[in-house]
Enzyme design. Structure first.
Site, short mmCIF file in Angstrom:
data_model
loop_
_atom_site.label_atom_id
_atom_site.label_comp_id
_atom_site.label_asym_id
_atom_site.label_seq_id
_atom_site.Cartn_x
_atom_site.Cartn_y
_atom_site.Cartn_z
N SER A 123 0.80 -1.53 0.23
CA SER A 123 0.18 -0.20 -0.02
C SER A 123 0.35 1.30 0.01
O SER A 123 1.72 1.25 0.59
CB SER A 123 -0.39 -0.06 0.71
OG SER A 123 -1.14 1.51 1.58
N TYR A 136 -1.20 0.72 10.69
CA TYR A 136 -1.80 0.11 9.08
C TYR A 136 0.13 0.15 7.81
O TYR A 136 0.71 -0.47 7.46
CB TYR A 136 -2.98 0.27 8.43
CG TYR A 136 -2.93 -0.34 7.09
CD1 TYR A 136 -3.37 -1.58 6.81
CD2 TYR A 136 -2.66 0.86 6.44
CE1 TYR A 136 -4.01 -1.90 5.39
CE2 TYR A 136 -3.41 0.03 4.36
CZ TYR A 136 -3.63 -1.64 4.55
OH TYR A 136 -4.16 -1.46 3.25
#
Lengths: 231, 436
Positions: A123, A136
């Site tokens: 990501s 995250y």
């Protein structure tokens, strides 16, 4: 997103193995891939967090795949991830420990065979830690680094590793978020981009090219300024 | 909350959009209060908008295909069905003028196509549909069931289609043999349709701005699926391969004044002249034939920032000539520009609340403005005076009294909804406006 990726590969004529915690829930997807594309599809039980089972999982597959795509991720809630160490551990394990473990087992089998491609969905959140989701982000940063190292290690063994940085994608994970239109990809775009990246043996891809620019800017903001921003 | 509209971009409402990705998501959404299911948002008006909208496009898996029957989830697009099955020799049994609609939406609106006069509407080819009711239970409904009759054309107000079985049509190629005929006025157009009732597909483009002797002048397009004998040798070798069309788009929303009597009048005159000059037989591919507008992304932008309205009525055979003449006279006199006007012969009524019945249907687009709204009000009156009704999938503004007068079935539909406990579970901006 996994569904769109599976469709993209099936659409290119590849037989597909789908692995998930509850394979019964994938029956409709199996039927869909078979009906639409006429390819063979098999379902397999797989738990990303049960790392002890990964070697046996890879050994138990009827065929070692040519291409393996790891679409495992869990964002959680940042506020909870900060407050509760166990919530943070779940995010770190789901995005880093589990995916790294299964890719390492697949890498071993592929390098023994002497061919294969591994694809990891990481990501842009891992490119720089931000206040709004750095738990995250840290997990994805770790995964991006892992993929980079894996690619480096396997380059001499004819096993290729693709790092995918999708940017925003309209999926269950981003449900209800107000996302900028130009930066947000449909899952189908991700699928098509991955099939292309595998074919062309690309190393790192952003699904929408604009993200390469956006992240270059974000990475290059000097820390004294960056720490005061709200991104 | 998001601003949401139909395809005409009018009206817009603040909507809470929930995306369904599984049957469980649908059940959870229903528990949370009145909602309307939405497919790909191609209904023109307010059929699929409201305070709470359930986006069904995530349920888009094809389940099986056997003996020409496709079982698929409601969010599958008709375009996906064509893409998947045309190369295997199967086509949609009925298709509207865009293929970017979902299976569930096609059932809810009981859409019709160019073959309605012979084959009926979409739901005539649906073997069954599995529908979730207000309490989350799923029932398989089939033609002949009371609830199926209300489902077809019920605009998603009687339950949520999860899956359905659709009978596809075997075809020998992706090509259509098209005969085009110029009709110099309305009578010639209607005579033209009546003379070719055996043509599998029939539709006419009608000039909504022509007046006097030319009132209702049209280009009639008849079609049938091409057999290998119709094709040249190279096409016969690959009967389902058609040339790729370049995707055009309207990059910006044009100002509302770009379409006016002069520009559209010129376009219509040129279009008619070209059609008349090219009358005769042609082989065209399925994409061009069925979906001329799909090649232009966001074509609705040509209607300006306020969006557009579509008026579509159907008039009974006996009153069609008079009613259409009255409507076209009114439209031409108003000078309101409409250049996507369509005339079509329809076959008998099949559904209990479906739009079509035997007669002629006329569909026209207008940019949203006060004059258009006034014109459509006048067209409502003409429709009522000639025993016609309007199509809910196109409607954004008809007053409730017009629906009540035009279609006595509306009251039956509303009382069915009340008695079956559906009114509290399923509601759209349209159902509220029309008292359904």
């Amino acid at each position: 997103m996994a569904r769109a990726i599976a469709r993209a590969f099936a659409g290119a004529g590849h037989p597909v193995q789908l692995a998930a915690r509850d394979p019964a829930r994938l029956e409709a997807d199996k039927a869909d891939l078979e009906t639409r594309f006429g390819v063979e599809v098999s379902l397999h039980e797989f738990d990303a967090l049960d790392t002890d089972s990964h070697a046996a999982f890879v050994g138990g597959l009827p065929d070692l795949p040519d291409i393996a795509v790891c679409v495992v991720g869990y964002m959680g809630e940042q506020s909870e991830n900060i407050a509760d160490a166990r919530a943070a551990a779940r995010v770190l394990r789901s995005n880093l420990e589990g995916p790294a473990s299964i890719l390492e087992r697949l890498a071993a089998a592929m390098s023994a065979r002497g061919s294969g491609t591994l694809v990891g969905i990481s990501s842009v959140a891992g490119d720089r830690g931000r206040a709004s989701n750095y738990v995250y982000g840290a997990a994805k940063a770790g995964f991006t680094a892992y993929l980079s190292g894996l690619r480096n290690r396997l380059s001499a063994e004819n096993v290729h590793v693709v790092t995918v940085l999708p940017g925003f994608v309209r999926t269950a994970m981003t449900e209800g978020m107000d996302l900028p239109e130009r930066l947000t990809a449909e899952p189908e775009e991700v699928g098509a981009a991955i099939v292309q990246a595998v074919k062309k043996r690309r190393n790192i891809i952003y699904v929408r090219p604009i993200w390469r620019l956006v992240m270059a800017v974000i990475r290059n903001i000097p820390e004294p300024i960056f720490k005061k921003t709200k991104l | 909350m998001t601003q949401l509209s139909g395809w005409g971009r009018y009206p817009r409402v603040e909507a809470d959009i929930v995306r369904a990705r599984s049957e469980a998501d649908v059940a959870a959404a229903i528990e949370g209060g009145a909602l309307i299911p939405r497919g790909n948002g191609r209904s023109y008006g307010d059929s699929a908008i409201g305070p709470k909208v359930l986006d069904m496009r995530g349920l888009d898996r094809m389940i099986s295909f056997e003996d020409g029957v496709l079982v698929a989830e409601a969010g599958v697009l008709l375009s996906d069905i064509v893409q998947t099955f045309l190369p295997r020799g199967w086509f949609l049994p009925v298709t509207p003028g865009t293929r970017f609609v979902t299976l569930g939406g096609a059932i809810a609106a009981d859409v019709h196509g160019k073959n309605h006069h012979l084959d009926g509407s979409f739901c005539d080819f649906v073997d069954w549909a599995e529908v979730m009711g207000p309490d989350g239970t799923v029932t398989r409904l089939a033609p002949g069931d009371d609830a199926f009759d209300w489902l077809r054309g019920g605009m998603g107000l009687t339950g949520i289609v999860l899956r359905a079985a659709l009978r596809l049509r075997p075809v020998e190629s992706g090509w259509i043999v098209q005969d085009s005929v110029a009709a110099k006025d309305l009578d010639a157009a209607i005579d033209g349709f009546e003379a070719r009732l055996d043509a599998p597909y029939a539709v006419a483009w009608i000039d909504g701005l022509a007046t006097g002797d030319q009132l209702g002048r049209s280009i009639l397009l008849f079609g049938r699926h091409a057999t290998p004998d119709d094709l040249s040798a190279d096409r016969r070798a690959r009967p389902f391969a058609i040339p790729r069309r370049r995707k055009l788009s309207v990059p910006v929303t044009l100002p509302g004044v770009a379409l006016n009597r002069v520009t559209v009048g010129a376009f219509n005159a040129a279009y008619y002249a070209r059609g008349a000059a090219r009358a005769g037989r042609q082989i065209v591919d399925w994409d061009r034939y069925f979906y001329p507008l799909d090649a232009i992304g966001d074509w609705t932008r040509i209607y300006g920032p306020k969006g557009f309205l579509q008026f579509q009525c159907v008039l009974p055979l006996e009153t069609s000539r008079d009613g259409l003449r009255a409507a076209l006279t009114k439209i031409a006199a108003s000078g309101q520009a409409s250049f996507l006007s369509v005339l079509k012969r329809m076959g008998p009524q099949n559904g209990r609340f479906s739009f079509p019945f035997e007669g002629y249907t006329l569909a026209l687009d207008f940019p949203v403005n006060d004059r258009s709204l006034a014109l459509m009000h006048a067209l409502d009156e003409i429709t009522l005076a000639h025993g016609g009704r309007l199509y809910l999938a196109k409607d954004a503004r008809m007053p409730a009294e017009v629906l009540a007068k035009a279609d006595p079935r509306a009251a039956d539909f509303a009382s069915y909804r009340r008695e079956a406990g559906l009114s509290a579970a399923f509601a759209s901006a349209q159902s509220e406006r029309l008292g359904l």
